[in-house]
Design a protein around this motif. Structure first.
Motif, PDB file in Angstrom:
ATOM      1  N   ASP A 184       0.918  -1.223   0.153  1.00 57.05           N
ATOM      2  CA  ASP A 184      -0.017  -0.337   0.095  1.00 57.05           C
ATOM      3  C   ASP A 184       0.591   1.588  -0.028  1.00 57.05           C
ATOM      4  O   ASP A 184       0.537   2.205  -0.027  1.00 57.05           O
ATOM      5  CB  ASP A 184      -0.596  -0.203   1.198  1.00 57.05           C
ATOM      6  CG  ASP A 184      -1.677  -1.163   1.134  1.00 57.05           C
ATOM      7  OD1 ASP A 184      -1.918  -1.954   0.169  1.00 57.05           O
ATOM      8  OD2 ASP A 184      -2.037  -1.790   2.515  1.00 57.05           O
ATOM      9  N   LYS A 185       2.250   1.172  -0.065  1.00 58.24           N
ATOM     10  CA  LYS A 185       3.356   2.394  -0.483  1.00 58.24           C
ATOM     11  C   LYS A 185       2.831   2.559  -2.189  1.00 58.24           C
ATOM     12  O   LYS A 185       2.797   2.286  -2.964  1.00 58.24           O
ATOM     13  CB  LYS A 185       4.218   2.382   0.140  1.00 58.24           C
ATOM     14  CG  LYS A 185       4.584   1.548   0.665  1.00 58.24           C
ATOM     15  CD  LYS A 185       4.139   2.730   2.759  1.00 58.24           C
ATOM     16  CE  LYS A 185       4.429   2.049   4.029  1.00 58.24           C
ATOM     17  NZ  LYS A 185       4.024   3.402   4.837  1.00 58.24           N
ATOM     18  N   ARG A 186       3.726   4.125  -1.567  1.00 57.97           N
ATOM     19  CA  ARG A 186       4.219   4.840  -3.275  1.00 57.97           C
ATOM     20  C   ARG A 186       5.354   4.461  -3.435  1.00 57.97           C
ATOM     21  O   ARG A 186       6.215   5.594  -3.026  1.00 57.97           O
ATOM     22  CB  ARG A 186       3.376   5.570  -3.418  1.00 57.97           C
ATOM     23  CG  ARG A 186       1.692   5.957  -3.084  1.00 57.97           C
ATOM     24  CD  ARG A 186       1.140   7.517  -3.088  1.00 57.97           C
ATOM     25  NE  ARG A 186       1.778   7.906  -1.728  1.00 57.97           N
ATOM     26  CZ  ARG A 186       1.257   9.056  -1.346  1.00 57.97           C
ATOM     27  NH1 ARG A 186       0.075   9.973  -1.840  1.00 57.97           N
ATOM     28  NH2 ARG A 186       1.337   9.499   0.312  1.00 57.97           N
ATOM     29  N   VAL A 187       5.486   3.569  -4.440  1.00 60.90           N
ATOM     30  CA  VAL A 187       7.019   3.145  -4.499  1.00 60.90           C
ATOM     31  C   VAL A 187       7.551   4.153  -5.843  1.00 60.90           C
ATOM     32  O   VAL A 187       7.646   3.698  -7.063  1.00 60.90           O
ATOM     33  CB  VAL A 187       7.618   2.090  -4.204  1.00 60.90           C
ATOM     34  CG1 VAL A 187       9.265   1.961  -4.180  1.00 60.90           C
ATOM     35  CG2 VAL A 187       6.753   1.445  -3.320  1.00 60.90           C
ATOM     36  N   LEU A 188       9.701   4.235  -5.763  1.00 55.58           N
ATOM     37  CA  LEU A 188      10.440   4.581  -6.665  1.00 55.58           C
ATOM     38  C   LEU A 188      11.249   4.600  -7.030  1.00 55.58           C
ATOM     39  O   LEU A 188      11.930   3.896  -5.784  1.00 55.58           O
ATOM     40  CB  LEU A 188      10.055   6.367  -6.368  1.00 55.58           C
ATOM     41  CG  LEU A 188      11.480   6.767  -7.518  1.00 55.58           C
ATOM     42  CD1 LEU A 188      11.061   6.787  -9.099  1.00 55.58           C
ATOM     43  CD2 LEU A 188      11.639   8.166  -7.341  1.00 55.58           C
ATOM     44  N   VAL A 189      11.626   3.008  -7.831  1.00 55.59           N
ATOM     45  CA  VAL A 189      12.744   2.811  -7.885  1.00 55.59           C
ATOM     46  C   VAL A 189      13.614   3.126  -8.579  1.00 55.59           C
ATOM     47  O   VAL A 189      13.174   3.208 -10.203  1.00 55.59           O
ATOM     48  CB  VAL A 189      12.632   0.863  -9.048  1.00 55.59           C
ATOM     49  CG1 VAL A 189      14.180   0.399  -8.673  1.00 55.59           C
ATOM     50  CG2 VAL A 189      11.923   0.318  -7.544  1.00 55.59           C
ATOM     51  N   VAL A 190      15.145   3.955  -8.251  1.00 52.84           N
ATOM     52  CA  VAL A 190      15.690   4.544  -9.658  1.00 52.84           C
ATOM     53  C   VAL A 190      16.601   3.058  -9.759  1.00 52.84           C
ATOM     54  O   VAL A 190      17.771   2.464  -9.530  1.00 52.84           O
ATOM     55  CB  VAL A 190      16.396   5.317  -8.249  1.00 52.84           C
ATOM     56  CG1 VAL A 190      17.229   6.041  -9.504  1.00 52.84           C
ATOM     57  CG2 VAL A 190      15.314   6.116  -7.586  1.00 52.84           C
ATOM     58  N   GLY A 191      16.843   3.219 -11.640  1.00 53.98           N
ATOM     59  CA  GLY A 191      18.225   2.537 -11.882  1.00 53.98           C
ATOM     60  C   GLY A 191      17.027   1.298 -12.903  1.00 53.98           C
ATOM     61  O   GLY A 191      16.397  -0.017 -11.428  1.00 53.98           O
ATOM     62  N   MET A 192      17.493   1.081 -14.068  1.00 54.24           N
ATOM     63  CA  MET A 192      16.761   0.025 -14.198  1.00 54.24           C
ATOM     64  C   MET A 192      17.337  -1.026 -14.955  1.00 54.24           C
ATOM     65  O   MET A 192      18.125  -0.898 -16.092  1.00 54.24           O
ATOM     66  CB  MET A 192      16.087   0.310 -15.985  1.00 54.24           C
ATOM     67  CG  MET A 192      14.924  -0.525 -16.307  1.00 54.24           C
ATOM     68  SD  MET A 192      14.334   0.545 -17.786  1.00 54.24           S
ATOM     69  CE  MET A 192      13.216  -1.285 -18.370  1.00 54.24           C
ATOM     70  N   GLY A 193      18.602  -1.588 -14.048  1.00 57.63           N
ATOM     71  CA  GLY A 193      19.223  -2.702 -14.025  1.00 57.63           C
ATOM     72  C   GLY A 193      18.597  -4.170 -14.036  1.00 57.63           C
ATOM     73  O   GLY A 193      17.214  -3.732 -13.910  1.00 57.63           O
ATOM     74  N   ASN A 194      19.001  -5.147 -13.668  1.00 60.03           N
ATOM     75  CA  ASN A 194      18.237  -6.531 -13.611  1.00 60.03           C
ATOM     76  C   ASN A 194      18.114  -6.463 -11.508  1.00 60.03           C
ATOM     77  O   ASN A 194      16.236  -6.520 -11.987  1.00 60.03           O
ATOM     78  CB  ASN A 194      18.884  -7.599 -13.514  1.00 60.03           C
ATOM     79  CG  ASN A 194      19.447  -7.706 -15.285  1.00 60.03           C
ATOM     80  OD1 ASN A 194      18.263  -8.762 -15.581  1.00 60.03           O
ATOM     81  ND2 ASN A 194      20.111  -8.272 -14.846  1.00 60.03           N
ATOM     82  N   SER A 195      18.659  -6.060 -11.127  1.00 58.99           N
ATOM     83  CA  SER A 195      17.915  -5.903  -9.791  1.00 58.99           C
ATOM     84  C   SER A 195      17.034  -4.892  -9.297  1.00 58.99           C
ATOM     85  O   SER A 195      15.578  -4.568  -8.607  1.00 58.99           O
ATOM     86  CB  SER A 195      19.107  -5.418  -8.817  1.00 58.99           C
ATOM     87  OG  SER A 195      20.060  -6.637  -8.226  1.00 58.99           O
ATOM     88  N   GLY A 196      16.769  -3.570 -10.540  1.00 59.89           N
ATOM     89  CA  GLY A 196      16.175  -2.644 -10.242  1.00 59.89           C
ATOM     90  C   GLY A 196      14.626  -2.584 -10.687  1.00 59.89           C
ATOM     91  O   GLY A 196      13.280  -2.564  -9.945  1.00 59.89           O
TER      92      GLY A 196
END
Length: 532
Positions: A184-196
């Motif tokens: 239920d959070k608003r999430v931002l992931v920075v970085g579009m590698g495999n982990s991101g």
């Protein structure tokens, strides 16, 4: 008297190094700072200092046939892409099969590795270790460093204006273990590698909203490739590699682009790489396009500004409320137990001959294993490096003088591209098959396909047109494995057994039979023309 070799780290490369030393009559001692083997592949609920950390759901990006040790296939009932728990089990089977545990000292930290006073003549090293609070030292004839490069998180906080004012939670992807924290959070992931990408997809199943921010984009491919086969068993063949390296880079880049977009149009999904000439490691993710098309993951450009409870992205004025930021911004690497005069890290790389030996040392008795990013699996790459090093230590393979090695390293650092094939212009990047073949040639272990075409044509054709599995590297030379031929000829059987858990009878089609007949005749004509 056998040469004593210190090995730092009991991960995939450390285990291979132990075995290579043992089979060539050397005396290895492996120092592992944690309480078990496995390195990256051993999941723990907490992050351990000096050891790579993974999240619970990690699955291998290389298929089992392409990422095994070259004389030890994965069990045939393992899935083609292996979850981390099974991968760790495989490493333990390997250690047990070749009796490697006797050489490992667990809970032992390497504090320093320094040259002995007579290094110029002896090439020896003093290794200082710490075990249960007690420090000790020993002299070794050689050292193999197998610590990897995924231990020091790269977290450029200054690159994100306003981050200090952010009231939500932020952390590096190294800290991530389970997706529950995103509920239920608003999430931002920075970085579009495999982990991101993995983290963004996982978060999208629980979070209220997920953004994936990327500066340069990336090609995204599925583990499930043509006709449902593992991607690397189709893509990584000697024939395709030779064909790619024969073509000008713009044509290769265009062909790669066409192939990548055959799954989904990367431009329409906002993920297409900006630089499509220089090769960047593709992102392996089976779910991302599905999450994007259903609105569960939103692709965004780089961050312009971070505010107390929101983020503004470049190219858009709208503020997006954010609760959690995950920085999947990669890693840096260092060797804290080595003086910079031995190995100095600059601009994301070190001056290593063949990505292994410090080029300036007068004696080639220290090697770094696994500090390379090939477009292929790290296990056979690190294992081949270890085999090469052991032959150097034995004196069976010679290396050029330091001046020649330094010249080669400096030339490589210039990143001059030939204009043909894939463009490997980033630090540590290398053509997997070309690099492995170079090492195998040095130790006289590269298979001779021309001679083999006369003596064993079935095997030769399988090696050239089929997947470049690690078994190729054990057909001849030191460390030759008698089971290599059979492993190559049965590799597709093991790959298919993992998916054929329900037997479905195939209905033969007369058109298919006719097509196969014409294809075979065309192949015979092609072979005749080649050798005419």
């Amino acid at each position: 008297m056998a040469k004593r070799v210190a090995i730092v780290g009991a991960g995939v490369s450390g285990l291979a190094s132990i075995k290579c030393c043992l089979e060539e009559g050397l005396e290895p001692t492996c120092f592992e700072r944690s309480d078990d083997l496995g390195g990256l592949w051993r999941f723990t609920e907490h992050v351990e200092e000096g050891r790579a950390s993974l999240y619970k759901s990690v699955v291998s990006n290389s298929s089992k046939e392409m990422s095994c040790y070259s004389d030890f296939p994965f069990p045939e009932d393992y899935p083609n892409f292996v979850p981390n728990s099974l991968f760790l089990e495989y490493l333990k089977l390997y250690a047990s099969r070749f009796n490697l545990l006797k050489c490992i000292q667990f809970k032992t930290k390497v504090c320093s590795v320094t040259k002995c006073p007579d290094f110029a003549t002896s090439g020896q090293w003093e290794v200082v270790t710490l075990h249960e609070g007690k420090q000790s030292s020993a002299i070794f004839d050689a050292v193999m460093v197998c610590t990897g490069f995924l231990t020091n998180p790269h977290l450029p906080l200054d690159s994100f204006p306003g981050l200090k004012n952010f009231k939500g939670q932020y952390f590096h992807s190294r800290q991530y273990k389970h997706p529950d924290i995103f509920k239920d959070k608003r999430v931002l992931v920075v970085g579009m590698g495999n982990s991101g990408t993995d983290i963004a997809v996982e978060a999208s199943h629980l979070a209220k909203k997920v953004f994936l921010s990327t500066t340069g984009g990336a090609w995204v491919i599925s583990r499930v490739f043509d006709s449902g086969y593992p991607w690397d068993m189709i893509f990584m063949t000697r024939f395709q590699n030779m064909f790619r390296n024969f073509l000008p880079t713009p044509i290769v880049s265009w062909l790669i682009s066409k192939k990548m977009n055959s799954w989904f149009n990367h431009v329409n999904y906002g993920v297409a790489p900006e630089d499509r000439t220089q090769l960047r490691e593709p992102v392996l993710n089976d779910e991302l396009p599905g999450r994007i098309i259903t609105g569960k993951v939103l692709i965004k450009s780089s961050i312009k500004e971070v505010k107390e409870n929101s983020v503004i992205f470049n190219n858009t004025p709208k503020e997006e409320p954010i609760d959690i930021i995950v920085f999947a911004t990669g890693y840096t690497f260092a060797f804290p137990f080595l003086d910079e005069s031995v190995v100095k890290v600059e601009d994301g790389q070190a001056s290593l001959y063949k990505y292994i030996l410090p080029a300036h040392l007068p004696k080639p008795t220290l090697a770094v294993i696994g500090l390379i990013k090939p477009l292929g699996s790290m296990i056979p790459t690190g294992e081949t490096q270890a085999r090469w090093v052991v032959q150097v230590l034995k004196g069976a393979t010679t290396v050029p003088p330091p001046s020649v090695m330094m010249a080669e390293v400096n030339e490589r650092k210039k990143n001059k591209h030939s204009g043909f094939g894939l463009c490997y212009c980033k630090a540590l990047q290398s053509d997997y098959i070309t690099y492995i073949d170079d090492l195998l040639t040095s130790i006289k272990a590269k298979p001779d396909l021309r001679a083999m075409l006369l003596t064993d044509p079935r095997l030769a054709l399988s090696i050239f047109f089929g997947p470049c599995t690690p078994y190729h590297f054990r057909l001849t030379g030191p460390g030759k494995w008698e089971g290599a031929r059979n492993a190559i000829l049965t590799q597709w059987d093991r790959a298919l057994k993992a998916t054929k858990t329900r037997i479905v009878p195939e209905s033969p089609s007369p058109f298919e039979t006719l097509f196969k007949l014409f294809s075979f005749l065309a192949f015979l004509v092609a072979v005749f023309l080649v050798f005419l």
